[in-house]
Motif scaffolding. Structure first.
Motif: not given
Length: 261
Positions: A4-5, A47-51, A114-116
């Motif tokens: 994600p950006d 990853t977009a959600i976790l970030s 956890l990876v994300w």
């Protein structure tokens, strides 16, 4: 893989996020099988959600919009959404769309989550919470392992430590050995509930190690600290085992903070 950006959450961010997804479709190498494709889509959205790119309360693109933006089939996108829902990250409701759930609903110990978390730019609150859990669980687990360990447990921990020293934590084999080291200690407790945490703790150890080495080498040699934990467990000294493990966790947190800065 697609990262994600790091845009902030909210309505304007959602519009930008859709543009970002269109600019970064799922990569061709992820399209070899249905399972791989679903995993790639789930990774992109997870990853977009976790970030924080998609924050709690945000509505994700519809099935049609999302599949078009990522240039994947609607079926693959739908199945990826189901994967995220099963991990507590999102919820789909008729007429309301797919909404990112509050953080307390997320299955934070799921290995994929956890990876994300560490595949993008992790949220410091999540990182701090993860290390607080490790600080509560692992030192006590080391103490219990020191009291209950068997010969087989000692052999497993020793073998993992030797592999860490042989390969180093800058190589995948060394990182796998580090994961096996922590896993063997949890198993040495003989406590089934602690053993269940082994995959989560192991994933957290591996992902934080990889994250810390993105831009620089590890700031310290981790082998002596791990050896102190092992020696205390062999000596059946629960106090020393707990203290040594607490130092390992505290140092890992400090190194992660520095890497984030």
């Amino acid at each position: 893989m697609i990262h994600p950006d790091g845009e902030p959450s909210g309505a304007p961010a959602r519009a930008r996020a859709r543009g970002n997804e269109a600019d970064h479709p799922v990569e061709p190498e992820a399209r070899g099988s249905g399972r791989r494709l679903r995993g790639a889509i789930a990774y992109r959205l997870g990853t977009a959600i976790l970030s924080g790119e998609h924050g709690p309360g945000d509505v994700l693109p519809s099935e049609t919009e999302g599949s078009d933006a990522l240039r994947v089939s609607r079926t693959a996108y739908r199945e990826a959404i189901r994967t995220l829902a099963a991990k507590g990250l999102i919820e789909s409701r008729p007429r309301l769309g797919t909404t990112v759930l509050p953080r307390h609903r997320w299955n934070m110990l799921d290995p994929d989550v956890l990876v994300w978390t560490f595949s993008g730019e992790p949220d410091m609150t999540i990182v701090r919470n993860l290390f607080e859990l490790r600080a509560m669980v692992e030192p006590q687990a080391a103490a219990i392992a020191a009291e209950r360990r068997s010969r087989a447990d000692i052999k497993a921990i020793r073998g993992a430590l030797a592999a860490m020293a042989r390969h180093g934590l800058d190589h995948a084999a060394g990182q796998a050995a580090d994961c096996a080291f922590h896993d063997a200690i949890l198993r040495a407790t003989g406590n089934d509930y602690l053993t269940v945490l082994s995959s989560s703790i192991g994933t957290a150890v591996t992902m934080t190690t990889q994250f810390k080495q993105r831009s620089r080498a590890l700031p310290r040699d981790p082998i002596p600290g791990h050896r102190r934990v092992f020696d205390a467990i062999v000596a059946q000294d629960p106090v020393a085992a707990a203290a040594a493990m607490r130092v390992l966790v505290d140092q890992a947190l400090e190194d992660t903070r520095q890497a984030m800065e």
